[in-house]
Design a protein around this motif. Structure first.
Motif, mmCIF file in Angstrom:
data_model
loop_
_atom_site.group_PDB
_atom_site.id
_atom_site.type_symbol
_atom_site.label_atom_id
_atom_site.label_comp_id
_atom_site.label_asym_id
_atom_site.label_seq_id
_atom_site.Cartn_x
_atom_site.Cartn_y
_atom_site.Cartn_z
ATOM 1 N N VAL A 19 0.489 9.006 6.063
ATOM 2 C CA VAL A 19 -0.415 8.571 5.002
ATOM 3 C C VAL A 19 -0.885 7.143 5.259
ATOM 4 O O VAL A 19 -2.074 6.819 5.117
ATOM 5 C CB VAL A 19 0.286 8.684 3.627
ATOM 6 N N THR A 20 0.050 6.284 5.658
ATOM 7 C CA THR A 20 -0.306 4.896 5.934
ATOM 8 C C THR A 20 -1.272 4.801 7.113
ATOM 9 O O THR A 20 -2.250 4.041 7.074
ATOM 10 C CB THR A 20 0.965 4.080 6.223
ATOM 11 N N ALA A 21 -1.007 5.575 8.160
ATOM 12 C CA ALA A 21 -1.893 5.565 9.328
ATOM 13 C C ALA A 21 -3.290 6.054 8.954
ATOM 14 O O ALA A 21 -4.307 5.515 9.423
ATOM 15 C CB ALA A 21 -1.301 6.434 10.438
ATOM 16 N N HIS A 22 -3.364 7.084 8.091
ATOM 17 C CA HIS A 22 -4.666 7.602 7.648
ATOM 18 C C HIS A 22 -5.433 6.541 6.868
ATOM 19 O O HIS A 22 -6.650 6.379 7.053
ATOM 20 C CB HIS A 22 -4.437 8.840 6.785
ATOM 21 N N ASN A 23 -4.736 5.808 6.023
ATOM 22 C CA ASN A 23 -5.387 4.735 5.267
ATOM 23 C C ASN A 23 -5.924 3.655 6.200
ATOM 24 O O ASN A 23 -7.060 3.199 6.049
ATOM 25 C CB ASN A 23 -4.399 4.112 4.276
ATOM 26 N N GLU A 367 -20.405 1.176 -1.121
ATOM 27 C CA GLU A 367 -19.048 0.846 -1.541
ATOM 28 C C GLU A 367 -18.122 1.001 -0.339
ATOM 29 O O GLU A 367 -18.064 2.068 0.271
ATOM 30 C CB GLU A 367 -18.593 1.762 -2.676
ATOM 31 N N SER A 368 -17.442 -0.051 -0.001
ATOM 32 C CA SER A 368 -16.534 0.006 1.146
ATOM 33 C C SER A 368 -15.221 0.671 0.752
ATOM 34 O O SER A 368 -14.958 0.943 -0.427
ATOM 35 C CB SER A 368 -16.271 -1.403 1.686
ATOM 36 N N SER A 369 -14.388 0.933 1.742
ATOM 37 C CA SER A 369 -13.074 1.519 1.493
ATOM 38 C C SER A 369 -12.252 0.600 0.592
ATOM 39 O O SER A 369 -12.364 -0.627 0.664
ATOM 40 C CB SER A 369 -12.354 1.725 2.827
ATOM 41 N N ASN A 370 -11.438 1.199 -0.274
ATOM 42 C CA ASN A 370 -10.580 0.383 -1.138
ATOM 43 C C ASN A 370 -9.201 0.152 -0.529
ATOM 44 O O ASN A 370 -8.258 -0.213 -1.240
ATOM 45 C CB ASN A 370 -10.455 1.012 -2.530
ATOM 46 N N VAL A 371 -9.080 0.364 0.787
ATOM 47 C CA VAL A 371 -7.805 0.152 1.477
ATOM 48 C C VAL A 371 -7.509 -1.343 1.569
ATOM 49 O O VAL A 371 -8.348 -2.120 2.047
ATOM 50 C CB VAL A 371 -7.829 0.774 2.881
ATOM 51 N N ASP A 372 -6.340 -1.740 1.091
ATOM 52 C CA ASP A 372 -5.851 -3.112 1.246
ATOM 53 C C ASP A 372 -5.023 -3.139 2.531
ATOM 54 O O ASP A 372 -3.903 -2.619 2.573
ATOM 55 C CB ASP A 372 -5.014 -3.500 0.038
ATOM 56 N N LEU A 377 0.015 -2.531 5.893
ATOM 57 C CA LEU A 377 0.922 -3.004 6.948
ATOM 58 C C LEU A 377 2.349 -3.136 6.415
ATOM 59 O O LEU A 377 3.324 -2.831 7.113
ATOM 60 C CB LEU A 377 0.424 -4.342 7.495
ATOM 61 N N VAL A 378 2.484 -3.582 5.170
ATOM 62 C CA VAL A 378 3.811 -3.645 4.550
ATOM 63 C C VAL A 378 4.377 -2.237 4.385
ATOM 64 O O VAL A 378 5.567 -1.986 4.632
ATOM 65 C CB VAL A 378 3.730 -4.372 3.199
ATOM 66 N N GLU A 379 3.521 -1.275 3.963
ATOM 67 C CA GLU A 379 3.958 0.115 3.825
ATOM 68 C C GLU A 379 4.427 0.674 5.170
ATOM 69 O O GLU A 379 5.383 1.449 5.243
ATOM 70 C CB GLU A 379 2.821 0.967 3.262
ATOM 71 N N MET A 380 3.719 0.293 6.223
ATOM 72 C CA MET A 380 4.084 0.761 7.562
ATOM 73 C C MET A 380 5.479 0.265 7.952
ATOM 74 O O MET A 380 6.304 1.030 8.480
ATOM 75 C CB MET A 380 3.050 0.284 8.581
ATOM 76 N N ILE A 381 5.737 -1.006 7.665
ATOM 77 C CA ILE A 381 7.063 -1.561 7.984
ATOM 78 C C ILE A 381 8.138 -0.851 7.164
ATOM 79 O O ILE A 381 9.211 -0.505 7.673
ATOM 80 C CB ILE A 381 7.072 -3.077 7.718
ATOM 81 N N THR A 382 7.838 -0.607 5.880
ATOM 82 C CA THR A 382 8.810 0.061 5.009
ATOM 83 C C THR A 382 9.109 1.468 5.513
ATOM 84 O O THR A 382 10.282 1.894 5.586
ATOM 85 C CB THR A 382 8.266 0.130 3.575
ATOM 86 N N ALA A 383 8.052 2.221 5.867
ATOM 87 C CA ALA A 383 8.253 3.587 6.369
ATOM 88 C C ALA A 383 9.026 3.579 7.680
ATOM 89 O O ALA A 383 9.875 4.445 7.928
ATOM 90 C CB ALA A 383 6.894 4.265 6.547
#
Length: 408
Positions: A19-23, A367-372, A377-383
């Motif tokens: 999910v994080t990679a897709h975002n 409207e651009s992507s709403n990805v922060d 990147l924090v989610e990636m580290i957590t996963a």
């Protein structure tokens, strides 16, 4: 048992990474909405087992939920690009039926329809015969490929100031002799076929105080009879004709020489004055125009789509329809930044931009992507940490198992 629990943790952590990679991969995708993975624990126990010492059986992916927060609005200077500021989805129709999207990158197909990158057609509320929008129906918006039809001149409004101290010209009036009239002004009028004709108005001071004669020439030939204008000596305002309206001047189609219908010109001098020493044309308006070719498209903040033509006219093409759902998280993702209605999402509620709780539209923007990206990147580290911890759990369980097997 611990192997299976740790394996469920590995699978969940892998889903979290997916999910994080897709975002992150869609950080530059217009209209994209980021997702988040939601997990729930698994507690497998028999219904008759009332033991307080039962352990859990791991973790499972409860759902992957989208976050429909607003993305930034980036200007593109392309009039067909649209961004929604607030709630709502664009309504699109294609081969697979009706879909909904926040991506407003539109273009025109070979038939003139406004479409997205997947050739799905943008839906609008059509224009009724009275010029209002029929909000009970949807239709494809199509740019006009035909010319804007002409309109014959009918009303002419003239606002002039005639000098109060003007002398009476000498000799018999002649449009070719400037000494036989005081002032003149010209404008272009149009017949029913859109052909332009030059009309010239001549003003001649009469011997009677505050009295002028107006004479009209169209294409160099006098049309209609001379008309008198008189002004109030105290105020300098037009006294007669009352209200400023002159008798209709009719120019026949034969006189115009274009095969058009007769031209009926209604002049109105309301607002004309006789002040001071200088002649001035304060206003000169006629309501006709020639044919026109489409030069562009305009979309206002409420979604009204108009075609602009070279003759200065705007033609309404429709009003962009927006859709709102009671539960947008229940929408089915289709890819291409589009969604489909489901039973869980509920049916769409259609409306116009700026009405009720529908957002406003911004033309020439996306409207651009709403990805922060920082958050992802924090989610990636957590996963990644979760994955490593569950992998370590499997390693530990293996060591325990080996110890038991090696016991003698």
């Amino acid at each position: 048992m611990s192997f299976r629990i740790a394996l469920s943790g590995l699978n969940s952590a892998a889903t979290h990474l997916d999910v994080t990679a897709h975002n992150i991969a869609n950080v530059n995708t217009a209209g994209f909405k980021s997702s988040r993975a939601l997990f729930s624990d698994v507690f497998a126990t028999a219904s008759n087992d009332l033991s307080a010492t039962a352990t859990g059986a791991g973790v499972q992916v409860a759902s992957i939920q989208q976050k429909f927060g607003q993305g930034n609005v980036d200007f593109t200077n392309n009039n067909l690009d649209m961004a929604i500021s607030g709630e709502g989805f664009f309504v699109m129709k294609g081969r697979e039926g009706t879909v909904y999207s926040r991506a407003g990158a539109f273009s025109v197909d070979r038939e003139g329809f406004v479409v997205n990158n997947d050739l799905q057609r943008l839906q609008v509320f059509p224009v009724s015969e009275t010029g209002e929008f029929a909000t009970g129906a949807l239709s494809d918006v199509r740019l006009l490929t035909t010319e804007s039809p002409p309109k014959a001149t009918n009303k002419i409004e003239v606002g002039v100031n005639l000098p109060a101290n003007a002398p009476q010209p000498a000799g018999v009036f002649s449009s070719a002799n400037p000494s036989t009239y005081n002032h003149a002004t010209s404008m272009t009028v149009y017949d029913s076929l859109g052909t332009p004709h030059t009309s010239t108005i001549y003003f001649i001071k009469e011997p009677a105080a505050n009295t002028w004669t107006q004479r009209l020439f169209v294409d160099g030939n006098e049309r209609g009879s001379p008309q008198q204008l008189t002004f109030d000596s105290a105020t300098g305002k037009l006294a007669t004709p009352a209200g400023g309206a002159l008798p209709t001047v009719t120019v026949t189609g034969a006189q115009l020489g274009t095969g058009s219908a007769d031209l009926a010109l209604d002049f109105n001098y309301n607002g004309s004055t006789q002040y001071g020493q200088g002649f001035g044309v304060n206003s000169l308006f006629q309501d006709g125009y020639t044919t026109g070719r489409m030069t562009g498209v305009e979309v206002d903040k409420t979604g009204v789509v108009s075609a602009r033509f070279t003759n200065g006219q705007l033609k309404l093409l429709g009003q962009v329809a927006l859709a709102i759902f009671s539960n947008p998280n229940g929408l089915q993702q289709l890819g291409e930044t589009s969604w489909a209605e489901t039973f869980t999402s509920g049916g769409p509620r259609l409306g116009q931009g700026g009405s009720s709780n529908f957002g406003l539209l911004q033309a020439g923007a996306l409207e651009s992507s709403n990805v922060d990206l920082t958050e992802q990147l924090v989610e990636m580290i957590t996963a990644q940490r979760n994955f490593q911890a569950n992998a370590q759990m499997i390693s530990t369980a293996d060591q325990v198992t080996q110890t038991i097997i090696n016991m003698r």
